[in-house]
Design a protein around this motif. Structure first.
Motif, PDB file in Angstrom:
ATOM      1  N   ARG A 277      46.261  48.653  34.287  1.00  0.00           N
ATOM      2  CA  ARG A 277      47.599  49.062  33.852  1.00  0.00           C
ATOM      3  C   ARG A 277      48.044  50.300  34.627  1.00  0.00           C
ATOM      4  NH1 ARG A 277      45.583  47.661  28.644  1.00  0.00           N
ATOM      5  NH2 ARG A 277      45.163  49.853  28.132  1.00  0.00           N
TER       6      ARG A 277
ATOM      7  N   TYR B   9      44.628  38.877  30.528  1.00  0.00           N
ATOM      8  CA  TYR B   9      43.456  39.494  29.903  1.00  0.00           C
ATOM      9  C   TYR B   9      43.163  40.859  30.535  1.00  0.00           C
ATOM     10  CZ  TYR B   9      38.491  40.630  29.627  1.00  0.00           C
ATOM     11  OH  TYR B   9      37.298  41.293  29.497  1.00  0.00           O
TER      12      TYR B   9
ATOM     13  N   GLU C 177      45.156  42.867  32.102  1.00  0.00           N
ATOM     14  CA  GLU C 177      46.188  43.867  31.818  1.00  0.00           C
ATOM     15  C   GLU C 177      46.102  44.374  30.382  1.00  0.00           C
ATOM     16  OE1 GLU C 177      51.036  44.453  32.222  1.00  0.00           O
ATOM     17  OE2 GLU C 177      50.073  42.589  32.861  1.00  0.00           O
ATOM     18  N   LEU C 178      45.766  43.491  29.451  1.00  0.00           N
ATOM     19  CA  LEU C 178      45.709  43.884  28.049  1.00  0.00           C
ATOM     20  C   LEU C 178      44.435  44.650  27.698  1.00  0.00           C
ATOM     21  CD1 LEU C 178      47.084  40.651  26.328  1.00  0.00           C
ATOM     22  CD2 LEU C 178      48.317  42.769  26.824  1.00  0.00           C
ATOM     23  N   ARG C 179      43.351  44.356  28.390  1.00  0.00           N
ATOM     24  CA  ARG C 179      42.063  44.907  28.013  1.00  0.00           C
ATOM     25  C   ARG C 179      41.593  46.077  28.876  1.00  0.00           C
ATOM     26  NH1 ARG C 179      38.914  41.588  24.823  1.00  0.00           N
ATOM     27  NH2 ARG C 179      37.561  43.440  24.754  1.00  0.00           N
TER      28      ARG C 179
END
Length: 380
Positions: A181, A172, A174-176
């Motif tokens: 990142r 979560y 890393e994606l959001r």
């Protein structure tokens, strides 16, 4: 009493005095009693137990005195001759003969801790994030595959829950969150500057060794359970194990709630917002403190389970796992104390002039953190 042989030794043991051979000491430990019985059969050269024929089997008027305890042994099954009617339902005992063999082998556990860590060859940061959670989850799942006591299952399940929860949270984040990142790519660029990916081998192996030590207590618990240790009993060792198991789940819940609450605060108020309520009210870093509680309790639970076996040989046979457990808890505590000290320094630098931060800092506990030396402060 009839004793026969099928796939292995089969025995029924009566707690009444008639079963006691002359001069044979009767231990208070149920498992030791049956061991004495089997030794008596072996010493008596009863290679063909089917030849035994007791014309007058021991008669027990009170069926409540009858205890069938072969389920605590590694015997295929139990066959009883003339017994009181209430014991008829006990003729089929859950098989425990393969309990020790069903526990994951050390080689399998090494693989469970090493294979996820190989993600570090792809992205260095993955070796201490997804690999961390993956190693815990896989190792716990391997323990769940063995026929164990319910509390031993709960112990292994805590590792699985920890690993799954951690990896879902990391995914979560890393994606959001762009911030993480960028942080991952920064670490990766530094690693590439040091040379080829094969040069990360010591790092990967070091991480896998740490993870192996961290899951070693679960092996101690599984071994104790498979040998008949009463983890749900009233002995001091059993009570200590039960308290440690509760502490593990408390630490897991504390770390999970800390990550979730902090993420929600930053999502609503921005990345520079600081969480001072909820699980952060009295703990400045509940995620790290929760992990410290979990892994400390995990280590002590392994000791308690070994003590619950009630045998001196249990400690000598578990010496390797005990050493691995000690190294694992020391290693993860060093990592967590280092991380706590680093985050504490960053917060002080970012919010040191904020009176809200100072008030929160005065009432909250930072947890166990490594003391930063003056020379390290000057370098920063």
């Amino acid at each position: 009493l009839k004793v026969s042989r099928a796939q292995g030794w089969e025995a029924a043991f009566w707690t009444g005095d008639p079963m006691r051979a002359p001069g044979m000491p009767l231990s208070q430990n149920r498992r030791s009693r049956v061991i004495w019985l089997l030794l008596a059969l072996e010493v008596g050269k009863l290679a063909h137990p089917s030849r035994l024929d007791f014309s007058s089997p021991p008669q027990l008027t009170n069926c409540k005195r009858t205890k069938l305890i072969a389920s605590n042994l590694r015997l295929p099954y139990v066959q009883i001759g003339p017994v009181c009617p209430s014991t008829a339902s006990l003729l089929k005992v859950p098989e425990r003969s393969t309990a020790l063999h069903s526990i994951a082998s050390p080689l399998a556990l090494v693989a469970a801790c090493t294979l996820p860590t190989c993600l570090g060859f792809w992205k260095t940061e993955y070796g201490v994030s997804y690999a961390y959670g993956g190693a815990m989850a896989l190792s716990g799942l391997m323990q769940l595959g063995a026929p164990l006591h319910l509390l031993a299952y709960a112990h292994a399940a805590c590792l699985v829950l920890y690993g799954v929860r951690l990896n879902l949270f990391l995914l979560y984040r890393e994606l959001r969150l762009e911030k993480f990142r960028k942080f991952r790519e920064k670490i990766e660029s530094r690693s590439k500057e040091k040379g080829s990916r094969l040069k990360r081998t010591p790092f990967v192996l070091g991480c896998s060794f740490l993870y192996f030590g961290m899951i070693a207590p679960s092996v101690l618990v599984a071994n104790a359970s498979s040998t008949g240790a009463d983890l749900a009993g009233n002995t001091f060792a059993a009570r200590l194990f039960q308290c440690c198991l509760a502490a593990m789940y408390t630490g897991w819940a504390l770390a999970a709630s800390g990550d979730a609450y902090k993420s929600s605060i930053k999502a609503r108020r921005g990345g520079s917002a600081i969480a001072t309520a909820g699980p952060f009210y009295f703990l400045r870093h509940p995620n790290y403190t929760g992990e410290q509680l979990l892994w400390a309790a995990n280590f002590v639970s392994g000791l308690a389970a070994t003590a619950a076996v009630g045998s001196r040989t249990a400690w000598t046979s578990a010496a390797g796992w005990l050493v691995a457990s000690a190294l694992g808890v020391l290693g993860i505590f060093f990592v967590l104390m280092q991380a706590t000290a680093g985050l504490e320094a960053k917060q002080q630098q970012a919010y040191g002039d904020d009176p809200v931060y100072e008030q929160w800092k005065a009432r909250s506990w930072k947890g166990f953190a490594r003391r930063i030396l003056p020379s390290e402060k000057s370098e920063k």
